[in-house]
Design an enzyme around this catalytic site. Structure first.
Site, PDB file in Angstrom:
ATOM      1  N   LYS A 145       0.892  -1.176   0.000  1.00  0.00           N
ATOM      2  CA  LYS A 145       0.000   0.000   0.000  1.00  0.00           C
ATOM      3  C   LYS A 145       0.919   1.212   0.000  1.00  0.00           C
ATOM      4  CE  LYS A 145      -2.649   3.415   1.446  1.00  0.00           C
ATOM      5  NZ  LYS A 145      -2.172   4.558   0.669  1.00  0.00           N
ATOM      6  N   GLU A 152       9.302   2.070  10.900  1.00  0.00           N
ATOM      7  CA  GLU A 152      10.364   3.050  10.610  1.00  0.00           C
ATOM      8  C   GLU A 152       9.669   4.401  10.582  1.00  0.00           C
ATOM      9  OE1 GLU A 152      13.532   2.170  10.347  1.00  0.00           O
ATOM     10  OE2 GLU A 152      13.085   0.034  10.385  1.00  0.00           O
ATOM     11  N   GLY A 176       2.179   5.035  12.746  1.00  0.00           N
ATOM     12  CA  GLY A 176       2.882   3.833  13.213  1.00  0.00           C
ATOM     13  C   GLY A 176       2.301   3.330  14.529  1.00  0.00           C
ATOM     14  N   CYS A 214      13.334  11.659   6.643  1.00  0.00           N
ATOM     15  CA  CYS A 214      13.190  11.262   8.062  1.00  0.00           C
ATOM     16  C   CYS A 214      14.461  11.538   8.834  1.00  0.00           C
ATOM     17  CB  CYS A 214      12.819   9.791   8.158  1.00  0.00           C
ATOM     18  SG  CYS A 214      13.950   8.712   7.276  1.00  0.00           S
ATOM     19  N   GLY A 267       6.676   5.552   7.850  1.00  0.00           N
ATOM     20  CA  GLY A 267       5.801   6.725   7.797  1.00  0.00           C
ATOM     21  C   GLY A 267       5.850   7.473   9.112  1.00  0.00           C
ATOM     22  N   SER A 268       4.797   8.188   9.395  1.00  0.00           N
ATOM     23  CA  SER A 268       4.810   9.056  10.578  1.00  0.00           C
ATOM     24  C   SER A 268       4.648   8.238  11.859  1.00  0.00           C
ATOM     25  CB  SER A 268       3.658  10.058  10.472  1.00  0.00           C
ATOM     26  OG  SER A 268       2.423   9.374  10.485  1.00  0.00           O
ATOM     27  N   THR A 269       5.130   8.817  12.934  1.00  0.00           N
ATOM     28  CA  THR A 269       5.019   8.172  14.241  1.00  0.00           C
ATOM     29  C   THR A 269       3.548   7.979  14.610  1.00  0.00           C
ATOM     30  OG1 THR A 269       7.138   9.055  14.925  1.00  0.00           O
ATOM     31  CG2 THR A 269       5.608   8.472  16.688  1.00  0.00           C
ATOM     32  N   GLU A 307       9.072  17.247  14.276  1.00  0.00           N
ATOM     33  CA  GLU A 307       9.534  16.986  12.910  1.00  0.00           C
ATOM     34  C   GLU A 307       8.789  17.927  11.965  1.00  0.00           C
ATOM     35  OE1 GLU A 307       8.280  13.303  10.943  1.00  0.00           O
ATOM     36  OE2 GLU A 307      10.358  13.042  10.306  1.00  0.00           O
TER      37      GLU A 307
HETATM   38  P1  NAP Z   1       2.062   8.927   6.903  1.00  0.00           P
HETATM   39  O1  NAP Z   1       1.059   9.980   6.809  1.00  0.00           O
HETATM   40  O2  NAP Z   1       2.236   8.219   8.192  1.00  0.00           O
HETATM   41  O3  NAP Z   1       1.698   7.870   5.749  1.00  0.00           O
HETATM   42  C1  NAP Z   1       2.483   6.721   5.559  1.00  0.00           C
HETATM   43  C2  NAP Z   1       1.632   5.634   4.931  1.00  0.00           C
HETATM   44  O4  NAP Z   1       0.600   5.262   5.837  1.00  0.00           O
HETATM   45  C3  NAP Z   1       0.933   6.068   3.648  1.00  0.00           C
HETATM   46  O5  NAP Z   1       0.903   4.982   2.762  1.00  0.00           O
HETATM   47  C4  NAP Z   1      -0.469   6.412   4.139  1.00  0.00           C
HETATM   48  O6  NAP Z   1      -1.444   6.325   3.133  1.00  0.00           O
HETATM   49  C5  NAP Z   1      -0.659   5.321   5.178  1.00  0.00           C
HETATM   50  N1  NAP Z   1      -1.708   5.603   6.166  1.00  0.00           N
HETATM   51  C6  NAP Z   1      -2.328   6.769   6.432  1.00  0.00           C
HETATM   52  N2  NAP Z   1      -3.261   6.598   7.400  1.00  0.00           N
HETATM   53  C7  NAP Z   1      -3.214   5.292   7.763  1.00  0.00           C
HETATM   54  C8  NAP Z   1      -3.913   4.518   8.725  1.00  0.00           C
HETATM   55  N3  NAP Z   1      -4.848   5.026   9.508  1.00  0.00           N
HETATM   56  N4  NAP Z   1      -3.583   3.211   8.832  1.00  0.00           N
HETATM   57  C9  NAP Z   1      -2.614   2.665   8.065  1.00  0.00           C
HETATM   58  N5  NAP Z   1      -1.931   3.362   7.112  1.00  0.00           N
HETATM   59  C10 NAP Z   1      -2.226   4.663   6.980  1.00  0.00           C
HETATM   60  O7  NAP Z   1       3.516   9.437   6.485  1.00  0.00           O
HETATM   61  P2  NAP Z   1       3.929  10.285   5.213  1.00  0.00           P
HETATM   62  O8  NAP Z   1       3.428  11.672   5.362  1.00  0.00           O
HETATM   63  O9  NAP Z   1       3.588   9.531   3.973  1.00  0.00           O
HETATM   64  O10 NAP Z   1       5.530  10.262   5.330  1.00  0.00           O
HETATM   65  C11 NAP Z   1       6.250  11.131   6.131  1.00  0.00           C
HETATM   66  C12 NAP Z   1       6.648  10.462   7.438  1.00  0.00           C
HETATM   67  O11 NAP Z   1       7.376   9.267   7.179  1.00  0.00           O
HETATM   68  C13 NAP Z   1       7.571  11.336   8.262  1.00  0.00           C
HETATM   69  O12 NAP Z   1       7.199  11.268   9.609  1.00  0.00           O
HETATM   70  C14 NAP Z   1       8.930  10.687   8.058  1.00  0.00           C
HETATM   71  O13 NAP Z   1       9.868  10.928   9.085  1.00  0.00           O
HETATM   72  C15 NAP Z   1       8.554   9.244   7.981  1.00  0.00           C
HETATM   73  N6  NAP Z   1       9.625   8.489   7.326  1.00  0.00           N
HETATM   74  C16 NAP Z   1      10.376   7.631   8.080  1.00  0.00           C
HETATM   75  C17 NAP Z   1      11.426   6.928   7.484  1.00  0.00           C
HETATM   76  C18 NAP Z   1      12.271   5.951   8.267  1.00  0.00           C
HETATM   77  O14 NAP Z   1      12.944   5.133   7.644  1.00  0.00           O
HETATM   78  N7  NAP Z   1      12.279   6.002   9.580  1.00  0.00           N
HETATM   79  C19 NAP Z   1      11.692   7.121   6.133  1.00  0.00           C
HETATM   80  C20 NAP Z   1      10.910   8.019   5.411  1.00  0.00           C
HETATM   81  C21 NAP Z   1       9.863   8.690   6.013  1.00  0.00           C
HETATM   82  P3  NAP Z   1      -1.997   7.680   2.414  1.00  0.00           P
HETATM   83  O15 NAP Z   1      -0.871   8.285   1.714  1.00  0.00           O
HETATM   84  O16 NAP Z   1      -3.029   7.163   1.486  1.00  0.00           O
HETATM   85  O17 NAP Z   1      -2.538   8.549   3.507  1.00  0.00           O
END
Ligand code: NAP
Length: 498
Positions: free
Chosen positions: A189, A265, A247, A300, A242-244, A398
């Site tokens: 996804k 992550e 997660g 990130c 993705g975001s904390t 962040e």
């Molecule tokens: P996000 O909003 O958490 O989304 C990540 C994924 O989760 C997307 O595919 C999103 O789908 C999905 N999602 C959204 N709501 C969900 C729910 N209720 N249940 C399950 N999945 C759901 O994060 P983002 O804005 O895409 O990415 C930025 C974040 O990722 C930042 O916090 C960054 O630090 C972190 N990140 C961490 C790493 C690492 O390796 N530690 C690397 C890169 C990024 P939709 O797009 O359809 O909403």
């Protein structure tokens, strides 16, 4: 890389709609609903993807389970699995320009970086696992008198990979390659915004010979599709980047359903610590500028908290401002662009709100602006703040944009305290020539990655892991395989001989 004209032709040739990648072909959502993807540079809706619902997720997970049970991949000889993964890597490389252009259109990454970082990293990691496939051994303890014990690693079943939009190809591949190599079926996804590049990636896997249904891509809203995968009893593991916030929700979904493995992550607020005895201060400044502006700060591991020893503080701040003010900010399809737009209007408004909060809290904006450079295009100039304290919102949260807080320190112990004053534990960097200090700082920093006299370095064999609210588990290397395999002990009692 192709010339600009060819890149623009590829950008214009992106299909007006995509299906989901299901059972080795394209499919629609059962509702027929689609969602538009917006190009953050032009602002136009350039393509659509299906908006999957609960019925679609259930169907696709069911197919993944059936394919796993059927054994066309899960029981295929590791050498054959490796061969297919290597063929997939070759195809990705051959289609690098097209994939890079897709990423550029989806989230505004400069096309050169999309190719040189995103595609290259995805290929490198995939090849690493493809080559590893037939080189792993199971275990058998020595010296048992009346028995033989076999410790084997088996695939889990269905792995759901949920990925963000900031490095869509690289981060997807960090999950797909080890999960597939281990013999699992995977349902990906992707972030809605970057679904197109993930779909093309999956299409290429079929061309490489991956059996139908082993890798499927389900598109739609995270709140529907991601949460349905997180709650599904047929999913054995969710591997999430993705975001904390999301997660932590996934841990809840696992607890509400089947207690599946959840590997996370998550976000970061990484410290970058420059001591006056850095081996090359100018290189440390170059790197500090890169660390908070690369990918328009949407990283990130962004080095968003810069701590500098008092005696070189002014030199570092001036150098940093000079470097970021000459970066070229603009059209991601122009190969000369350093920084593209932020990935969306929402992201731009969030970043500008953080810059305004820094000003309200009394920090000094040394370069940058609280306004967008171009209202229509989500362009934000890199912002360097001084006079920040660790209690300010801009220093704690962040931001996911090109914003850095620079703060001086006098002693090593103070630098260590400042570096660890965060809820996150993803990356950290230390610049010094003092060998003892290198080890003291590396031991003292509570983060999964510490780079010394460098930033964001690694090879496919080194793990990438976060601590605290930055996550659990690890991507990359053999370490990632722990979450995609389950252990079995087979104990064989030996009858005494005659
Ligand atoms: P996000 O909003 O958490 O989304 C990540 C994924 O989760 C997307 O595919 C999103 O789908 C999905 N999602 C959204 N709501 C969900 C729910 N209720 N249940 C399950 N999945 C759901 O994060 P983002 O804005 O895409 O990415 C930025 C974040 O990722 C930042 O916090 C960054 O630090 C972190 N990140 C961490 C790493 C690492 O390796 N530690 C690397 C890169 C990024 P939709 O797009 O359809 O909403």
């Amino acid at each position: 890389m192709a010339g600009e004209e060819r890149l623009r032709a590829l950008a214009a040739a992106v299909p007006a709609s995509f299906g989901m990648w299901e059972g080795g072909g394209w499919s629609k959502a059962s509702s027929g609903e689609t969602l538009p993807l917006r190009d953050p540079w032009s602002g136009e809706h350039f393509t659509t993807v299906p908006a999957a619902g609960l019925v679609d997720v259930a169907r696709i997970v069911g197919e993944a389970q059936a394919v796993f049970e059927g054994g066309s991949w899960s029981r295929l000889a590791p050498t054959a699995r490796g061969r297919i993964l290597l063929a997939w890597a070759d195809l990705i490389e051959r289609n690098a320009d097209e994939l890079a252009v897709l990423v550029s259109r989806e989230m505004g990454k400069p096309v050169q970086q999309a190719r040189d970082f995103e595609v290259v990293s995805a290929v490198r990691n995939l090849r690493w696992y493809g080559q590893l496939a037939d080189k792993l051994m199971d275990d058998s303890p020595r010296g048992l008198q009346d028995a033989v014990a076999l410790v084997t690693r088996e695939p889990l079943g269905v792995v759901a990979a949920i990925t963000p939009w900031n490095f869509p190809l690289n981060l997807a591949m960090l999950k797909l390659a080890p999960a597939l190599m281990a013999g699992n079926s995977v349902v990906l996804k992707p972030a809605l915004q970057t679904s197109a590049s993930s779909l093309r990636l999956a299409e290429l896997s079929s061309e490489a010979g991956l059996p139908d249904g082993v890798l499927q891509v389900v598109t739609g809203r995270g709140s529907t599709v991601g949460s349905a995968l997180g709650r599904h009893h047929g999913v054995s593991c969710v591997t999430f980047t993705g975001s904390t916030e999301i997660g932590l929700q996934l841990l809840g979904y696992a607890a509400e359903s089947n207690g599946k493995t959840v590997s996370l992550e998550l976000g970061g607020k990484s410290p970058n610590v420059i001591f006056a005895d850095a081996p090359d201060l100018e290189r440390a400044i170059d790197t500090a500028a890169w660390a908070f502006t690369f990918n328009t700060g949407q990283m990130c591991t962004a080095g968003s908290r810069l701590f500098v020893e008092r005696s070189v503080y002014d030199q570092v701040v001036e150098g940093l401002c000079a470097r970021v003010s000459v970066l070229s900010i603009g059209d991601p399809l122009d190969p000369g662009t350093d920084l593209g737009p932020l990935s969306s209007r929402t992201q731009r408004d969030t970043v500008l709100e953080y810059i305004q909060s820094g000003l309200r809290d009394g920090a000094t904006l040394r370069t940058g602006s609280e306004h967008a450079l171009d209202e229509a295009r989500s362009l934000v100039a890199p912002a360097v703040f001084t006079g920040t304290t660790t209690s300010m919102q801009i220093a704690r949260e962040e931001i996911f944009g090109p914003v850095v807080c620079v703060q001086p320190f006098r002693e090593e112990s103070e630098a260590l305290r400042l570096a660890n004053d965060t809820v996150y534990g993803l990356g950290a960097s230390v610049w010094t020539c003092d060998v003892s200090r290198i080890h003291r700082m590396a031991r003292g920093i509570n983060a999964g990655n510490v780079w010394v006299n460098s930033y964001e370095e690694g090879v496919p064999s080194t793990p990438f892991a976060g601590r605290k609210l930055s996550g659990n588990g690890a991507d990359k290397g053999t370490y990632a395989l722990d979450k995609y395999c389950q252990l079995k002990t087979t104990w064989i009692a030996l009858e005494p001989g005659s």
